[in-house]
Design an enzyme around this catalytic site. Structure first.
Site, mmCIF file in Angstrom:
data_model
loop_
_atom_site.group_PDB
_atom_site.id
_atom_site.type_symbol
_atom_site.label_atom_id
_atom_site.label_comp_id
_atom_site.label_asym_id
_atom_site.label_seq_id
_atom_site.Cartn_x
_atom_site.Cartn_y
_atom_site.Cartn_z
ATOM 1 N N ALA A 175 43.336 41.398 47.196
ATOM 2 C CA ALA A 175 43.116 40.222 48.044
ATOM 3 C C ALA A 175 44.162 39.187 47.685
ATOM 4 C CB ALA A 175 41.712 39.671 47.837
ATOM 5 N N CYS A 191 36.933 36.326 38.919
ATOM 6 C CA CYS A 191 37.113 37.555 38.135
ATOM 7 C C CYS A 191 36.494 37.439 36.747
ATOM 8 C CB CYS A 191 38.586 37.938 38.038
ATOM 9 S SG CYS A 191 39.369 38.168 39.638
#
Length: 237
Positions: A175, A191
């Site tokens: 992404a 993340c």
């Protein structure tokens, strides 16, 4: 070895619908590989590369920590966002308009059977693309994805990655923030990495908007070279 890759641009598409479509392509390729082995056949396995933009959505990988989502689902709903736990690697990620999401569904037996090399090639594809815009990006040791100013207090992530593979067939992917609304990243620890910022190509260039199709073409150009792939015409679905 079939190095032809069928490119599809899905436009703006619901995350769950796209996930289901990915799963079907993934399963079809796996089933073909299993049939080849069981019946001692040599049927050609296909390769796909999906481009898509998603409405606002947060996804949590199988090893992720839900506490990295900093708000509850009521807040997400008020922001027009959804949430899914999914079967890729990695922690929590945001997808939304202005972000190029790429899902390569490749049979790596057609290219090389090395998942680490696969991830490094995806990162390199993004690094080379950003370089065409004058942006120096790089890898961050121990952290998958593409970053700027690694090793400084200003380190920031511009591209997230998370993949799944079975029998060398891949799904999920990357992404890349191009014209992303960075405010949505404030509702999570991206993340699962604390103390690191997130950025977008338009912000780095000081522009309101970057042409998404132009970026996609640059990504495909570098993908084709790195993977020695033969690209089929891009189609809208």
């Amino acid at each position: 070895m079939n190095k032809k890759v069928h490119i599809q641009d899905l436009g703006l598409k619901d995350y769950k619908e796209t996930w289901d479509y990915q799963e079907q392509l993934f399963k079809d390729t796996l089933d073909l590989k299993i049939r080849n082995r069981r019946e001692e056949l040599s049927l050609v396995t296909p390769n796909h590369f999906l481009f898509v933009e998603h409405p606002h959505v947060y996804t949590l990988g199988k090893s992720g920590d839900i506490s990295n989502l900093l708000v509850d689902e009521k807040v997400l709903a008020a922001k027009g966002a959804t949430f899914y736990k999914i079967n890729r690697g990695g922690d929590i990620t945001y997808h939304g308009p202005g972000q190029i999401v790429g899902y390569p569904i490749l049979d790596l037996d057609n290219f090389f059977t090395d998942i680490h090399k696969y991830l490094r090639f995806l990162e390199e594809m993004v690094i080379l693309t950003l370089a065409e815009y004058g942006i120096k990006s790089e890898r961050s040791p121990g952290e998958t994805g593409v970053w700027l100013d690694v090793g400084t207090p200003f380190a920031r992530k511009i591209c997230a990655m998370g993949v799944r593979a079975s029998r060398w067939v891949t799904m999920h992917g990357f992404a890349l923030n191009v014209n992303a609304d960075l405010g949505y990243f404030d509702m999570m620890i991206p993340c699962g990495i604390k103390g690191k910022a997130v950025t977008s190509l338009n912000v780095e260039l000081g522009k309101k908007e970057i042409d998404l199709d132009e970026v996609k073409q640059k990504l495909l150009k570098h993908f084709q070279v790195l993977f020695e792939a033969k690209i089929n015409e891009k189609t809208e679905v």
